[in-house]
Design a protein around this motif. Structure first.
Motif, PDB file in Angstrom:
ATOM      1  N   SER A 192      87.825   7.353   9.153  1.00 50.37           N
ATOM      2  CA  SER A 192      87.524   6.279   8.216  1.00 50.37           C
ATOM      3  C   SER A 192      87.005   6.863   6.900  1.00 50.37           C
ATOM      4  O   SER A 192      86.048   7.632   6.881  1.00 50.37           O
ATOM      5  N   GLU A 193      87.614   6.482   5.806  1.00 51.81           N
ATOM      6  CA  GLU A 193      87.155   6.938   4.488  1.00 51.81           C
ATOM      7  C   GLU A 193      85.773   6.386   4.173  1.00 51.81           C
ATOM      8  O   GLU A 193      84.989   7.020   3.485  1.00 51.81           O
ATOM      9  N   ARG A 194      85.478   5.199   4.686  1.00 47.72           N
ATOM     10  CA  ARG A 194      84.169   4.607   4.447  1.00 47.72           C
ATOM     11  C   ARG A 194      83.062   5.469   5.043  1.00 47.72           C
ATOM     12  O   ARG A 194      82.010   5.659   4.437  1.00 47.72           O
ATOM     13  N   ILE A 195      83.292   6.007   6.226  1.00 45.30           N
ATOM     14  CA  ILE A 195      82.300   6.882   6.850  1.00 45.30           C
ATOM     15  C   ILE A 195      82.272   8.226   6.136  1.00 45.30           C
ATOM     16  O   ILE A 195      81.199   8.777   5.873  1.00 45.30           O
ATOM     17  N   GLY A 251      80.201   7.907   3.114  1.00 44.95           N
ATOM     18  CA  GLY A 251      78.857   7.364   3.276  1.00 44.95           C
ATOM     19  C   GLY A 251      78.708   5.943   2.802  1.00 44.95           C
ATOM     20  O   GLY A 251      77.646   5.536   2.344  1.00 44.95           O
ATOM     21  N   GLY A 252      79.779   5.167   2.894  1.00 49.27           N
ATOM     22  CA  GLY A 252      79.730   3.775   2.469  1.00 49.27           C
ATOM     23  C   GLY A 252      80.034   3.564   1.002  1.00 49.27           C
ATOM     24  O   GLY A 252      80.128   2.430   0.544  1.00 49.27           O
ATOM     25  N   HIS A 253      80.194   4.645   0.258  1.00 46.50           N
ATOM     26  CA  HIS A 253      80.509   4.536  -1.165  1.00 46.50           C
ATOM     27  C   HIS A 253      82.010   4.681  -1.352  1.00 46.50           C
ATOM     28  O   HIS A 253      82.660   5.458  -0.658  1.00 46.50           O
ATOM     29  N   SER A 254      82.536   3.944  -2.293  1.00 45.52           N
ATOM     30  CA  SER A 254      83.977   4.077  -2.543  1.00 45.52           C
ATOM     31  C   SER A 254      84.239   5.372  -3.293  1.00 45.52           C
ATOM     32  O   SER A 254      83.416   5.839  -4.077  1.00 45.52           O
ATOM     33  N   GLY A 255      85.391   5.961  -3.013  1.00 45.24           N
ATOM     34  CA  GLY A 255      85.743   7.209  -3.678  1.00 45.24           C
ATOM     35  C   GLY A 255      86.010   7.018  -5.150  1.00 45.24           C
ATOM     36  O   GLY A 255      85.649   7.826  -5.978  1.00 45.24           O
ATOM     37  N   ARG A 256      86.653   5.927  -5.487  1.00 46.20           N
ATOM     38  CA  ARG A 256      86.950   5.616  -6.890  1.00 46.20           C
ATOM     39  C   ARG A 256      86.492   4.193  -7.194  1.00 46.20           C
ATOM     40  O   ARG A 256      86.640   3.313  -6.375  1.00 46.20           O
ATOM     41  N   GLY A 257      85.984   3.994  -8.336  1.00 46.48           N
ATOM     42  CA  GLY A 257      85.556   2.643  -8.740  1.00 46.48           C
ATOM     43  C   GLY A 257      86.735   1.862  -9.280  1.00 46.48           C
ATOM     44  O   GLY A 257      87.744   2.398  -9.721  1.00 46.48           O
ATOM     45  N   TYR A 258      86.634   0.554  -9.241  1.00 45.35           N
ATOM     46  CA  TYR A 258      87.678  -0.296  -9.797  1.00 45.35           C
ATOM     47  C   TYR A 258      87.661  -0.201 -11.316  1.00 45.35           C
ATOM     48  O   TYR A 258      86.612  -0.168 -11.928  1.00 45.35           O
ATOM     49  N   GLY A 259      88.825  -0.138 -11.883  1.00 43.39           N
ATOM     50  CA  GLY A 259      88.939  -0.112 -13.329  1.00 43.39           C
ATOM     51  C   GLY A 259      88.739   1.260 -13.940  1.00 43.39           C
ATOM     52  O   GLY A 259      88.703   1.372 -15.157  1.00 43.39           O
ATOM     53  N   THR A 260      88.622   2.290 -13.159  1.00 48.02           N
ATOM     54  CA  THR A 260      88.474   3.626 -13.721  1.00 48.02           C
ATOM     55  C   THR A 260      89.836   4.299 -13.745  1.00 48.02           C
ATOM     56  O   THR A 260      90.732   3.955 -13.013  1.00 48.02           O
TER      57      THR A 260
END
Length: 95
Positions: free
Chosen positions: A79-82, A85-94
């Protein structure tokens, strides 16, 4: 304080129902399916897998983004979420 309380609640849930604890941190993912199968095969393998995933999740949630991006993927975690650490790898709009 809130992070410690949520971690404690997650540990208590995982003690009784390991797949539910995995679902709470990874959602419906491959890790959840693996944990369900391990719990069916034996109650303790499901616990070991669930607590390993929770350890990776909370260890990586405390890292800063630069350290987290340099970190190699943990073995056996799908799981990418695990992994993040619960943070997204890339933010929306970046870009």
């Amino acid at each position: 304080m809130a992070d410690t309380c949520s971690m404690l609640c997650l540990i208590i849930v995982t003690l009784f129902i390991p797949p539910l604890g995995v679902f709470m941190i990874s959602g419906c993912s491959t890790d959840l399916c693996i944990n369900i199968l391990l719990t069916i095969l034996g109650y303790f393998p499901g616990h070991i897998h669930a607590f390993y995933l929770e350890y990776i999740y909370y260890q990586r949630s405390k890292m800063d983004p630069a350290s987290r991006s340099m970190q190699r993927n943990a073995p056996g975690v799908y799981s990418e979420r695990i992994q993040n650490g619960g943070h997204s790898g890339r933010g929306y709009g970046t870009m």
